[in-house]
Design a protein around this motif. Structure first.
Motif, PDB file in Angstrom:
ATOM      1  N   THR A  66      20.085   2.453-126.609  1.00  0.00           N
ATOM      2  CA  THR A  66      21.539   2.534-126.730  1.00  0.00           C
ATOM      3  C   THR A  66      22.128   1.758-125.550  1.00  0.00           C
ATOM      4  O   THR A  66      22.016   2.174-124.394  1.00  0.00           O
ATOM      5  CB  THR A  66      22.021   3.997-126.680  1.00  0.00           C
ATOM      6  N   THR A  67      22.718   0.625-125.861  1.00  0.00           N
ATOM      7  CA  THR A  67      23.146  -0.318-124.834  1.00  0.00           C
ATOM      8  C   THR A  67      24.661  -0.409-124.789  1.00  0.00           C
ATOM      9  O   THR A  67      25.326  -0.384-125.827  1.00  0.00           O
ATOM     10  CB  THR A  67      22.546  -1.716-125.103  1.00  0.00           C
ATOM     11  N   ALA A  68      25.215  -0.524-123.596  1.00  0.00           N
ATOM     12  CA  ALA A  68      26.658  -0.675-123.415  1.00  0.00           C
ATOM     13  C   ALA A  68      26.931  -1.831-122.466  1.00  0.00           C
ATOM     14  O   ALA A  68      26.058  -2.263-121.704  1.00  0.00           O
ATOM     15  CB  ALA A  68      27.275   0.613-122.873  1.00  0.00           C
ATOM     16  N   ILE A  69      28.159  -2.339-122.505  1.00  0.00           N
ATOM     17  CA  ILE A  69      28.612  -3.397-121.609  1.00  0.00           C
ATOM     18  C   ILE A  69      29.778  -2.862-120.795  1.00  0.00           C
ATOM     19  O   ILE A  69      30.701  -2.232-121.331  1.00  0.00           O
ATOM     20  CB  ILE A  69      29.067  -4.649-122.388  1.00  0.00           C
ATOM     21  N   LEU A  70      29.743  -3.138-119.503  1.00  0.00           N
ATOM     22  CA  LEU A  70      30.856  -2.792-118.625  1.00  0.00           C
ATOM     23  C   LEU A  70      31.371  -4.072-117.988  1.00  0.00           C
ATOM     24  O   LEU A  70      30.620  -4.810-117.347  1.00  0.00           O
ATOM     25  CB  LEU A  70      30.408  -1.804-117.539  1.00  0.00           C
ATOM     26  N   SER A  71      32.668  -4.343-118.171  1.00  0.00           N
ATOM     27  CA  SER A  71      33.288  -5.572-117.691  1.00  0.00           C
ATOM     28  C   SER A  71      34.579  -5.236-116.962  1.00  0.00           C
ATOM     29  O   SER A  71      35.159  -4.157-117.156  1.00  0.00           O
ATOM     30  CB  SER A  71      33.573  -6.504-118.876  1.00  0.00           C
ATOM     31  N   ARG A  72      35.051  -6.149-116.162  1.00  0.00           N
ATOM     32  CA  ARG A  72      36.369  -5.934-115.543  1.00  0.00           C
ATOM     33  C   ARG A  72      37.498  -6.287-116.505  1.00  0.00           C
ATOM     34  O   ARG A  72      38.643  -5.901-116.288  1.00  0.00           O
ATOM     35  CB  ARG A  72      36.505  -6.758-114.260  1.00  0.00           C
ATOM     36  N   GLY A  73      37.203  -7.056-117.565  1.00  0.00           N
ATOM     37  CA  GLY A  73      38.256  -7.455-118.495  1.00  0.00           C
ATOM     38  C   GLY A  73      39.211  -8.432-117.858  1.00  0.00           C
ATOM     39  O   GLY A  73      40.417  -8.191-117.767  1.00  0.00           O
ATOM     40  N   TYR A  74      38.670  -9.566-117.443  1.00  0.00           N
ATOM     41  CA  TYR A  74      39.445 -10.548-116.676  1.00  0.00           C
ATOM     42  C   TYR A  74      40.703 -10.986-117.433  1.00  0.00           C
ATOM     43  O   TYR A  74      40.661 -11.290-118.613  1.00  0.00           O
ATOM     44  CB  TYR A  74      38.559 -11.753-116.375  1.00  0.00           C
ATOM     45  N   LYS A  75      41.834 -10.989-116.722  1.00  0.00           N
ATOM     46  CA  LYS A  75      43.151 -11.400-117.223  1.00  0.00           C
ATOM     47  C   LYS A  75      43.682 -10.516-118.335  1.00  0.00           C
ATOM     48  O   LYS A  75      44.565 -10.927-119.092  1.00  0.00           O
ATOM     49  CB  LYS A  75      43.140 -12.871-117.652  1.00  0.00           C
ATOM     50  N   ARG A  76      43.184  -9.311-118.457  1.00  0.00           N
ATOM     51  CA  ARG A  76      43.745  -8.393-119.451  1.00  0.00           C
ATOM     52  C   ARG A  76      45.079  -7.851-118.950  1.00  0.00           C
ATOM     53  O   ARG A  76      45.334  -7.800-117.752  1.00  0.00           O
ATOM     54  CB  ARG A  76      42.767  -7.254-119.729  1.00  0.00           C
ATOM     55  N   LYS A  77      45.912  -7.424-119.894  1.00  0.00           N
ATOM     56  CA  LYS A  77      47.237  -6.917-119.548  1.00  0.00           C
ATOM     57  C   LYS A  77      47.285  -5.394-119.481  1.00  0.00           C
ATOM     58  O   LYS A  77      48.153  -4.831-118.821  1.00  0.00           O
ATOM     59  CB  LYS A  77      48.261  -7.419-120.564  1.00  0.00           C
ATOM     60  N   ARG A  78      46.384  -4.732-120.167  1.00  0.00           N
ATOM     61  CA  ARG A  78      46.342  -3.268-120.105  1.00  0.00           C
ATOM     62  C   ARG A  78      45.534  -2.850-118.883  1.00  0.00           C
ATOM     63  O   ARG A  78      44.400  -3.274-118.707  1.00  0.00           O
ATOM     64  CB  ARG A  78      45.708  -2.706-121.375  1.00  0.00           C
ATOM     65  N   LYS A  79      46.119  -2.015-118.052  1.00  0.00           N
ATOM     66  CA  LYS A  79      45.460  -1.603-116.825  1.00  0.00           C
ATOM     67  C   LYS A  79      44.667  -0.307-117.016  1.00  0.00           C
ATOM     68  O   LYS A  79      44.848   0.410-117.994  1.00  0.00           O
ATOM     69  CB  LYS A  79      46.501  -1.419-115.709  1.00  0.00           C
ATOM     70  N   GLY A  80      43.805  -0.022-116.033  1.00  0.00           N
ATOM     71  CA  GLY A  80      43.011   1.194-116.082  1.00  0.00           C
ATOM     72  C   GLY A  80      41.695   0.989-116.810  1.00  0.00           C
ATOM     73  O   GLY A  80      41.410  -0.082-117.352  1.00  0.00           O
ATOM     74  N   ALA A  81      40.893   2.039-116.815  1.00  0.00           N
ATOM     75  CA  ALA A  81      39.589   2.007-117.481  1.00  0.00           C
ATOM     76  C   ALA A  81      39.724   2.535-118.904  1.00  0.00           C
ATOM     77  O   ALA A  81      40.365   3.564-119.122  1.00  0.00           O
ATOM     78  CB  ALA A  81      38.578   2.848-116.706  1.00  0.00           C
ATOM     79  N   ASP A  95      39.497 -11.705-123.060  1.00  0.00           N
ATOM     80  CA  ASP A  95      38.830 -12.407-124.159  1.00  0.00           C
ATOM     81  C   ASP A  95      37.330 -12.138-124.210  1.00  0.00           C
ATOM     82  O   ASP A  95      36.742 -12.043-125.290  1.00  0.00           O
ATOM     83  CB  ASP A  95      39.116 -13.908-124.106  1.00  0.00           C
ATOM     84  N   GLU A  96      36.682 -11.988-123.045  1.00  0.00           N
ATOM     85  CA  GLU A  96      35.242 -11.756-123.054  1.00  0.00           C
ATOM     86  C   GLU A  96      34.907 -10.389-123.632  1.00  0.00           C
ATOM     87  O   GLU A  96      34.013 -10.257-124.480  1.00  0.00           O
ATOM     88  CB  GLU A  96      34.691 -11.881-121.628  1.00  0.00           C
ATOM     89  N   ALA A  97      35.626  -9.353-123.174  1.00  0.00           N
ATOM     90  CA  ALA A  97      35.371  -8.005-123.683  1.00  0.00           C
ATOM     91  C   ALA A  97      35.662  -7.924-125.174  1.00  0.00           C
ATOM     92  O   ALA A  97      34.920  -7.287-125.939  1.00  0.00           O
ATOM     93  CB  ALA A  97      36.213  -6.992-122.916  1.00  0.00           C
ATOM     94  N   ARG A  98      36.726  -8.564-125.605  1.00  0.00           N
ATOM     95  CA  ARG A  98      37.072  -8.594-127.033  1.00  0.00           C
ATOM     96  C   ARG A  98      35.967  -9.279-127.841  1.00  0.00           C
ATOM     97  O   ARG A  98      35.575  -8.810-128.917  1.00  0.00           O
ATOM     98  CB  ARG A  98      38.398  -9.328-127.225  1.00  0.00           C
ATOM     99  N   GLN A  99      35.435 -10.381-127.296  1.00  0.00           N
ATOM    100  CA  GLN A  99      34.350 -11.083-127.976  1.00  0.00           C
ATOM    101  C   GLN A  99      33.121 -10.200-128.107  1.00  0.00           C
ATOM    102  O   GLN A  99      32.477 -10.166-129.166  1.00  0.00           O
ATOM    103  CB  GLN A  99      33.999 -12.360-127.209  1.00  0.00           C
ATOM    104  N   TYR A 100      32.770  -9.472-127.047  1.00  0.00           N
ATOM    105  CA  TYR A 100      31.611  -8.577-127.109  1.00  0.00           C
ATOM    106  C   TYR A 100      31.781  -7.540-128.210  1.00  0.00           C
ATOM    107  O   TYR A 100      30.848  -7.252-128.968  1.00  0.00           O
ATOM    108  CB  TYR A 100      31.417  -7.854-125.776  1.00  0.00           C
ATOM    109  N   LYS A 101      32.969  -6.959-128.283  1.00  0.00           N
ATOM    110  CA  LYS A 101      33.204  -5.893-129.275  1.00  0.00           C
ATOM    111  C   LYS A 101      33.180  -6.450-130.690  1.00  0.00           C
ATOM    112  O   LYS A 101      32.691  -5.780-131.623  1.00  0.00           O
ATOM    113  CB  LYS A 101      34.535  -5.193-128.996  1.00  0.00           C
ATOM    114  N   LEU A 102      33.689  -7.662-130.875  1.00  0.00           N
ATOM    115  CA  LEU A 102      33.667  -8.283-132.200  1.00  0.00           C
ATOM    116  C   LEU A 102      32.230  -8.582-132.649  1.00  0.00           C
ATOM    117  O   LEU A 102      31.880  -8.363-133.811  1.00  0.00           O
ATOM    118  CB  LEU A 102      34.471  -9.581-132.189  1.00  0.00           C
TER     119      LEU A 102
END
Length: 351
Positions: A66-81, A95-102
């Motif tokens: 069971t694998t997960a990805i943790l990213s900072r979410g560079y240049k995202r507009k929504r703050k927090g975890a 864009d990177e986090a969105r790409q991973y989820k897609l």
């Protein structure tokens, strides 16, 4: 100009050295976890291929753990975890986090400015991960990965670069000693042994470090928003290439082999496409003579294009998205995939 900027780079280096020294002494704390953590990072401001590497690790491990990805979410507009879901946009999560989820809807993807908060979200979830891949973690030492992978671009090795503002490094070359594995990315698909020897001389490895050389493999492109419907790449008379990434040169070379005429519109890294941008892209495409033509873009750019409120300006045009994957040359240090699997097995057994 570089000589004039070297004094500023020296001040920046001093600040970085002091910060790392505080972590090394334990005055600044790094949290450890019992589950396997694999960190993927670089010393430069981008363009080393972190996203394809993270995806490679997820493909490698995701079927057995069971694998997960943790990213900072560079240049995202929504703050927090927060954890991404299928409706999370590139605007919210990056864009990177969105790409991973897609691409991997079955795995959990978390974004957090403070990585410890992101880890808590993942570990407290209904289906906590057995392995976490940390995206862009090399400078963020609040979490200590069990395995640190450092990426460096073959065309600009960190050993041949300079600290910002004299160069493109955001961290001192001395920080490379913390890497367990160094991957030289975007090498030619056919390698000469002389190139390998030159790379080894440049990097000056520590005894505990292993080096692997990787290159990019381009898959069949797919219509934007439809990654499950790849189309075999055929030769086109013209391609309008749209990129908002640091180093598009491998894709430029690939696209050039697929058409007679290549036109390139380059935007800054992680660019948020405006209405004016999309209008100009449409105009540029319409001014290309002939009917056998397409717009080609990267997966990161596709996420931001599709999230734009003005995407309707392009919806009627033939847009294809170019996926890439990482492949590895043979190495004297063994097989890259097996090295990762061995680490995860050992760390899982000890957890």
């Amino acid at each position: 100009m570089r000589k004039l900027l070297l004094p500023l780079a020296a001040v920046y280096q001093l600040i970085l050295i002091i910060r790392h020294w505080l972590y090394d002494l334990g005055l600044l704390k790094s949290k450890t976890y019992t589950i396997p953590l694999i960190g993927v990072g670089n010393l430069s401001f981008g363009g080393t291929g972190k996203t394809p590497m993270v995806e490679h690790l997820v493909r490698l491990l995701g079927t057995a753990y069971t694998t997960a990805i943790l990213s900072r979410g560079y240049k995202r507009k929504r703050k927090g975890a927060f954890l991404l879901d299928s409706s999370s946009s590139a605007y919210e999560a990056g864009d990177e986090a969105r790409q991973y989820k897609l691409k991997f809807p079955h795995i959990q993807v978390a974004v957090a400015e403070k990585r410890v908060e992101g880890m808590k979200l993942l570990l407290d979830s209904i289906n906590p991960p057995e392995v976490v891949v940390l995206d862009d973690v090399f400078q963020h030492r609040a979490i200590r990965p069990g395995l640190n992978i450092l990426l460096t671009d073959y065309h600009k090795l960190y050993a041949d670069d300079f600290l910002f503002p004299a160069g493109t490094l955001r961290d001192t070359v001395l920080a490379a000693k913390r890497a367990d594995i160094i991957v030289v990315t975007k090498t030619p698909a056919v390698m000469s042994p002389y190139i390998w020897e030159e790379i080894m001389r440049s990097l000056k490895l520590k005894p505990h470090q292993k080096v692997f050389l990787s290159y990019l493999e381009f898959g069949d492109p797919y219509p934007i928003g439809k990654p499950d419907k790849p189309q075999p790449f055929k030769d086109f008379s013209s391609i309008l290439l749209v990129t908002g990434i640091v180093n598009p040169y491998p894709l430029i070379e690939h696209a050039r082999r697929k058409c007679n005429d290549l036109f390139h519109r380059a935007y800054p890294d992680h660019h948020a496409f405006s209405e004016k941008d999309l209008f100009e892209i449409r105009q540029a495409f319409q001014h290309i003579i002939g009917s056998n033509k397409i717009i080609l873009t990267t997966e990161k750019d596709a996420a931001r294009l599709a999230d734009s409120p003005y995407f309707s300006r392009l919806e009627s045009l033939p847009i294809l998205v170019q996926p890439v994957q990482v492949a590895f040359h043979d190495s004297v240090y063994g097989n890259f995939d097996q090295t990762i699997i061995d680490y995860v097995r050992k760390a899982s057994a000890n957890s």
